[in-house]
Design a protein around this motif. Structure first.
Motif, PDB file in Angstrom:
ATOM      1  N   ASN A  49       0.856  -1.177   0.000  1.00 18.88           N
ATOM      2  CA  ASN A  49       0.000   0.000   0.000  1.00 18.88           C
ATOM      3  C   ASN A  49       0.890   1.223   0.000  1.00 18.88           C
ATOM      4  N   THR A  50       0.291   2.353  -0.216  1.00 15.46           N
ATOM      5  CA  THR A  50       0.987   3.621  -0.067  1.00 15.46           C
ATOM      6  C   THR A  50       0.170   4.472   0.884  1.00 15.46           C
ATOM      7  N   THR A  51       0.817   5.004   1.897  1.00 11.86           N
ATOM      8  CA  THR A  51       0.163   5.935   2.808  1.00 11.86           C
ATOM      9  C   THR A  51       0.590   7.330   2.410  1.00 11.86           C
ATOM     10  N   MET A  52      -0.387   8.180   2.143  1.00  8.84           N
ATOM     11  CA  MET A  52      -0.117   9.556   1.735  1.00  8.84           C
ATOM     12  C   MET A  52      -0.416  10.479   2.902  1.00  8.84           C
ATOM     13  N   ILE A  53       0.493  11.406   3.116  1.00 12.48           N
ATOM     14  CA  ILE A  53       0.333  12.406   4.166  1.00 12.48           C
ATOM     15  C   ILE A  53       0.138  13.747   3.477  1.00 12.48           C
ATOM     16  N   VAL A  54      -0.992  14.389   3.776  1.00 12.42           N
ATOM     17  CA  VAL A  54      -1.339  15.660   3.139  1.00 12.42           C
ATOM     18  C   VAL A  54      -1.758  16.637   4.228  1.00 12.42           C
ATOM     19  N   GLY A  55      -1.092  17.766   4.300  1.00  9.23           N
ATOM     20  CA  GLY A  55      -1.503  18.830   5.198  1.00  9.23           C
ATOM     21  C   GLY A  55      -2.240  19.882   4.396  1.00  9.23           C
ATOM     22  N   CYS A  56      -3.397  20.338   4.911  1.00  5.80           N
ATOM     23  CA  CYS A  56      -4.141  21.352   4.162  1.00  5.80           C
ATOM     24  C   CYS A  56      -5.027  22.162   5.107  1.00  5.80           C
ATOM     25  N   ASP A  57      -5.517  23.279   4.602  1.00  2.00           N
ATOM     26  CA  ASP A  57      -6.443  24.101   5.352  1.00  2.00           C
ATOM     27  C   ASP A  57      -7.770  23.379   5.495  1.00  2.00           C
ATOM     28  N   ASP A  58      -8.520  23.739   6.528  1.00  2.00           N
ATOM     29  CA  ASP A  58      -9.793  23.072   6.814  1.00  2.00           C
ATOM     30  C   ASP A  58     -10.750  23.094   5.629  1.00  2.00           C
ATOM     31  N   ASP A  59     -10.785  24.196   4.900  1.00  2.00           N
ATOM     32  CA  ASP A  59     -11.749  24.328   3.808  1.00  2.00           C
ATOM     33  C   ASP A  59     -11.372  23.520   2.564  1.00  2.00           C
ATOM     34  N   LYS A  60     -10.194  22.921   2.534  1.00  2.00           N
ATOM     35  CA  LYS A  60      -9.762  22.135   1.376  1.00  2.00           C
ATOM     36  C   LYS A  60      -9.820  20.631   1.611  1.00  2.00           C
ATOM     37  N   VAL A  61     -10.244  20.217   2.795  1.00  2.00           N
ATOM     38  CA  VAL A  61     -10.249  18.795   3.144  1.00  2.00           C
ATOM     39  C   VAL A  61     -11.212  18.011   2.259  1.00  2.00           C
ATOM     40  N   GLU A  62     -12.438  18.487   2.106  1.00  2.00           N
ATOM     41  CA  GLU A  62     -13.430  17.754   1.312  1.00  2.00           C
ATOM     42  C   GLU A  62     -12.992  17.589  -0.137  1.00  2.00           C
ATOM     43  N   HIS A  63     -12.379  18.631  -0.702  1.00  2.00           N
ATOM     44  CA  HIS A  63     -11.892  18.540  -2.080  1.00  2.00           C
ATOM     45  C   HIS A  63     -10.794  17.488  -2.194  1.00  2.00           C
ATOM     46  N   ALA A  64      -9.887  17.446  -1.222  1.00  2.00           N
ATOM     47  CA  ALA A  64      -8.819  16.448  -1.232  1.00  2.00           C
ATOM     48  C   ALA A  64      -9.398  15.037  -1.138  1.00  2.00           C
ATOM     49  N   ILE A  65     -10.404  14.846  -0.301  1.00  2.00           N
ATOM     50  CA  ILE A  65     -11.039  13.534  -0.155  1.00  2.00           C
ATOM     51  C   ILE A  65     -11.710  13.129  -1.464  1.00  2.00           C
ATOM     52  N   GLU A  66     -12.357  14.079  -2.132  1.00  2.00           N
ATOM     53  CA  GLU A  66     -12.982  13.788  -3.431  1.00  2.00           C
ATOM     54  C   GLU A  66     -11.942  13.364  -4.462  1.00  2.00           C
ATOM     55  N   LEU A  67     -10.798  14.054  -4.490  1.00  2.00           N
ATOM     56  CA  LEU A  67      -9.730  13.689  -5.425  1.00  2.00           C
ATOM     57  C   LEU A  67      -9.204  12.288  -5.148  1.00  2.00           C
ATOM     58  N   ILE A  68      -8.982  11.980  -3.886  1.00  2.00           N
ATOM     59  CA  ILE A  68      -8.479  10.656  -3.508  1.00  2.00           C
ATOM     60  C   ILE A  68      -9.490   9.585  -3.916  1.00  2.00           C
ATOM     61  N   GLY A  69     -10.760   9.839  -3.635  1.00  2.00           N
ATOM     62  CA  GLY A  69     -11.803   8.873  -3.973  1.00  2.00           C
ATOM     63  C   GLY A  69     -11.972   8.662  -5.467  1.00  2.00           C
ATOM     64  N   SER A  70     -11.786   9.724  -6.233  1.00  2.00           N
ATOM     65  CA  SER A  70     -11.974   9.593  -7.679  1.00  2.00           C
ATOM     66  C   SER A  70     -10.860   8.787  -8.345  1.00  2.00           C
ATOM     67  N   GLU A  71      -9.699   8.713  -7.713  1.00  2.00           N
ATOM     68  CA  GLU A  71      -8.556   8.008  -8.304  1.00  2.00           C
ATOM     69  C   GLU A  71      -8.262   6.654  -7.656  1.00  2.00           C
ATOM     70  N   SER A  72      -9.001   6.291  -6.629  1.00  2.00           N
ATOM     71  CA  SER A  72      -8.752   5.010  -5.948  1.00  2.00           C
ATOM     72  C   SER A  72     -10.057   4.232  -5.863  1.00  2.00           C
ATOM     73  N   LYS A  73     -10.320   3.468  -6.896  1.00  2.00           N
ATOM     74  CA  LYS A  73     -11.570   2.721  -7.005  1.00  2.00           C
ATOM     75  C   LYS A  73     -11.426   1.301  -6.456  1.00  2.00           C
ATOM     76  N   ARG A  74     -12.509   0.811  -5.872  1.00  2.00           N
ATOM     77  CA  ARG A  74     -12.547  -0.586  -5.422  1.00  2.00           C
ATOM     78  C   ARG A  74     -12.728  -1.501  -6.625  1.00  2.00           C
ATOM     79  N   ARG A  75     -12.107  -2.661  -6.558  1.00  2.00           N
ATOM     80  CA  ARG A  75     -12.249  -3.654  -7.611  1.00  2.00           C
ATOM     81  C   ARG A  75     -12.118  -5.046  -6.982  1.00  2.00           C
ATOM     82  N   THR A  76     -12.567  -6.029  -7.713  1.00  2.00           N
ATOM     83  CA  THR A  76     -12.524  -7.413  -7.230  1.00  2.00           C
ATOM     84  C   THR A  76     -11.348  -8.128  -7.873  1.00  2.00           C
ATOM     85  N   GLU A  77     -10.591  -8.839  -7.046  1.00  2.00           N
ATOM     86  CA  GLU A  77      -9.489  -9.661  -7.537  1.00  2.00           C
ATOM     87  C   GLU A  77      -9.632 -11.059  -6.969  1.00  2.00           C
TER      88      GLU A  77
END
Length: 107
Positions: free
Chosen positions: A41-69
């Motif tokens: 796995n990769t653990t990413m550490i991101v520091g950001c202002d409070d108002d940018k947290v939701e946008h960062a979560i959306e970006l992470i979610g859009s690029e890390s999709k669940r799949r079946t293996e």
């Protein structure tokens, strides 16, 4: 200020990192290992202002999709016999923690 810890699959880590960097988030990547499949796995550490947290979560979610293996699994039977059979598991996605930051210093 918030600290985001996002644990993503190695398969998704470059896409997540690129998406965050493109939006001017500063990202530190750490190589980690998951417990269930013992997969990388990769653990990413991101520091950001409070108002940018939701946008960062959306970006992470859009690029890390669940799949079946399908992965090999073993079952132990009495008398020391083992059988191997394939099992479908969900991989990918992201586990995200958001923490409050009392102080931040960049030296």
């Amino acid at each position: 200020m918030k600290l985001i810890l996002a644990i993503v699959s190695n398969d998704d880590s470059s896409a997540v990192s690129n998406a965050l960097t493109k939006e001017n988030y500063q990202v530190t990547r750490l190589a980690t290992t998951g417990g269930f499949l013992r997969a990388g796995n990769t653990t990413m550490i991101v520091g950001c202002d409070d108002d940018k947290v939701e946008h960062a979560i959306e970006l992470i979610g859009s690029e890390s999709k669940r799949r079946t293996e399908v992965v090999p699994s073993t079952a132990a039977y009495d008398l020391g016999r083992y059988a191997s059979f394939p099992v479908e598991v969900q991989v990918g996605g992201a586990t995200i923690f958001v923490l409050n930051v009392d102080q931040f210093h960049k030296l």
